[in-house]
Motif scaffolding. Structure first.
Motif: not given
Length: 625
Positions: A87-91, A97-107, A111-119, A132-134
């Motif tokens: 919700l607050f990537p600006e902080i 941010l690069a780590e977050r973008e990696r998760y978003i790209s893979i999610a 076609d799954i929510p990146f928030e689920l992958l992070i959780a 990435d492979a894992q």
């Protein structure tokens, strides 16, 4: 399942990860931006009250010990990280941010929510611990998978030939083609089954022609003949009708596999951190078999009044059927029908089948105690359960069986009528009874003949019963649809910067508050394909989200009611509904800014588009509020 004795001595993945985070990460995050910190803390307080506290209280003492070991401060660290990355990537720092973008790209790729992958990753360790492979291996187990089938679409055509205005039609020719369509889609949190409505479109005129030929008579005069014609054709088209059933099998498979190997309690933690990202998940309810019941509702479209059974139902069993209906949302007459078909209301002696099914409603030992019980896999469901395990609550819980201690006497036995009926209801509810009765009954016995027989007796028992509605209709014939506060009336309103006339009445209350049919009628249309959480401007379901439209006839006058933004539906298109039946749960799907019911009332059939205003009535003037 977790060994609770070991749980008190060994740390969980959540505890290990929290120790690694420590106070340094908490201090770092809280330092970043006072304005954003205030936003996070507001959400944090709400999350602790609405989600974390309820979750912790529900887990039980073994897990509470683990939580206590982690400490409240480290729990807050977890919450802040979940919120920051979603919700607050600006902080976040550039590396984060690069780590977050990696998760978003893979999610996005799967076609799954990146928030689920992070959780899911977060309770095991830091996000950078996985390459990435894992992550792709995990995501591939969560991604949607569709199964296809063919439907047949027909076409018709005929030709028209006219000579000097006299026309004749040819016979109609027909053709057909097979079209591949989606049968069902398995998503990470649900299975979507698709039915198809097929109907012909309008006749279209094509291949028009016209010509005039003249011939000259011997006397020099002309005779002209005008010939014209065209082809009329029409084609069948289909509309897709989705029906959703919550199913977290893929979710379990992904996170209970290496490298995570999560327990059920670990998955409850994933559920909490996913919820903190303003997303919705009902894994715990699904696991406990309670997700099919909206609020405190009673049955899929069941009658909400006093029911007096017919003479075919033994009176000593009826109260058990009703209690099971109230808990699991399975209609009492289907429970009675299964009880009758299986053992003639417990009169067959002995109540043991030739394959080893036993008790009042004939459960196989593996189905009762759980198919994870040693020796069950690869069998038809019969193994010899030793006395040390037989009918023990701990056994059923450990191996995820359908057995239920319906009378709370500490024994889970198919030979006790309360346990047997409650277990039958539990079985049907977990196999999608609220969405597809036939499918749930088939899962119980795996026979189409059995489905037919059970449905015949269910109808007989239902029709024999008499009903007294506890909700008294008003002088116009309507009862209350739900309870709550009026949040928007039948009037002009400004929303999202634009002003328009609001054709209904909005009633706000808690998520899952039961919604009832204001009058008896037939379900004309439904939608149950939208996510439970929508937002302003969301177009799913035409903006209504999940909805129900019911057609009523009251003293010769046709009315239609619309119930929109639902969290769940208990009814299907074409189903006959009795007044005050629980038809769904209140929600916030579609274009919605909060949990509420959007209720519309129309005189006659509701028109589509702008013409709906011609039939709309003010619900406050007709329906008790």
């Amino acid at each position: 399942m977790i060994n609770h004795t070991q749980n008190q001595q060994q740390s969980s993945p959540a505890a290990d990860a929290a120790k690694r985070l420590g106070k340094k990460q908490l201090k770092k995050l809280l330092k970043k931006g006072a304005k954003i910190a205030v936003q996070i803390l507001k959400k944090l307080i709400l999350a602790l009250i609405k989600t974390v506290v309820g979750w912790v209280l529900a887990l039980g003492s073994p897990v509470l010990l683990v939580i206590a070991g982690i400490g409240v401060a480290l729990l807050i660290v977890y919450i802040i990280i979940s919120m920051a990355f979603s919700l607050f990537p600006e902080i976040l720092s550039d590396d984060e941010l690069a780590e977050r973008e990696r998760y978003i790209s893979i999610a996005n790729e799967y076609d799954i929510p990146f928030e689920l992958l992070i959780a899911g990753v977060q309770i095991q360790g830091s996000l950078s611990d996985y390459n990435d492979a894992q992550l792709q291996e995990i995501a591939s187990k969560l991604q949607p998978h569709s199964t296809y089938k063919n439907i047949t679409l027909h076409s018709e055509s005929y030709s028209v030939r006219c000579v000097n205005g006299n026309c004749t039609d040819s016979s109609v020719s027909k053709s057909s083609k097979e079209v591949p369509v989606v049968d069902y889609t398995e998503k990470w949190d649900r299975i979507v089954h698709y039915d198809y409505e097929i109907e012909y479109g309008a006749w279209n005129r094509t291949n028009s022609y016209s010509e005039t030929k003249c011939t000259q008579n011997k006397d020099g005069s002309e005779i002209c003949n005008e010939t014209s014609g065209y082809t009329m054709s029409r084609d069948e088209s289909y509309a897709q009708i989705p029906t959703e059933t919550l199913d977290y099998t893929k979710f379990e498979t992904a996170f209970q596999s290496p490298p995570f190997n999560y327990s059920t309690d670990d998955l409850y933690a994933v559920e909490v951190f996913y919820a903190l990202t303003d997303n919705w998940i009902e894994y715990k309810e699904w696991k406990n078999g309670t997700v099919s019941v909206p609020g405190s509702g009673s049955g899929s479209g069941s009658y909400d009044g006093t029911v007096i059974p017919g003479s075919s139902i033994p009176s000593e069993f009826f109260k058990v059927y009703m209690a099971a209906q109230a808990k699991y949302g399975v209609d009492w007459y289907y429970l009675a029908a299964i009880h009758f078909v299986e053992t003639r209301f417990s009169t067959i002696d002995p109540m043991v089948s030739y394959v080893g099914a036993e008790g009042h409603t004939q459960f196989m030992p593996c189905t009762w105690h759980g198919w994870g019980y040693p020796g069950c896999k690869g069998t038809i469901g019969y193994v010899n359960i030793p006395e040390k395990d037989k009918y023990k609550p701990a056994t059923v819980k450990r191996y995820n069986g359908y057995g239920v201690d319906g009378n709370n006497n500490g024994i889970v036995s198919p030979w006790e009528i309360e346990d047997a009926i409650f277990a039958t209801a539990n079985n049907l509810a977990n196999n999608g009874y609220s969405k597809d009765v036939d499918k749930a009954i088939y899962a119980y016995n795996h026979s189409q003949t059995y489905i037919k027989k059970v449905k015949e007796y269910a109808k007989k028992f239902k029709d024999e019963a008499s009903y007294t509605n506890n909700a008294t209709p008003n002088s116009l014939g309507f009862v209350q649809a739900t309870t709550g506060r009026i949040s928007s009336r039948f009037e002009n309103r400004t929303l999202g910067g634009s002003t328009a006339f609001h054709l209904g009445l909005d009633i706000a209350n808690a998520h899952g508050t039961p919604i009832r049919a204001v009058a008896s009628g037939t379900v004309r249309s439904t939608n149950n394909s939208c996510p439970q959480i929508g937002g302003l401007g969301n177009t799913c379901g035409g903006g209504w989200g999940n909805y129900i439209i019911i057609t009523h006839n009251i003293n010769g006058q046709v009315y239609e009611t619309v119930y929109a933004h639902l969290s769940s539906l208990n009814v299907k298109k074409g189903q006959v509904i009795q007044q005050s039946a629980v038809i769904g749960g209140m929600g916030t799907s579609g274009s919605s800014t909060g949990v509420h019911l959007h209720l519309e009332l129309h005189k006659g059939i509701r028109k589509s588009g702008a013409a709906a205003a011609e039939t709309a009535l003010n619900p406050e003037l007709y329906v008790p509020i």
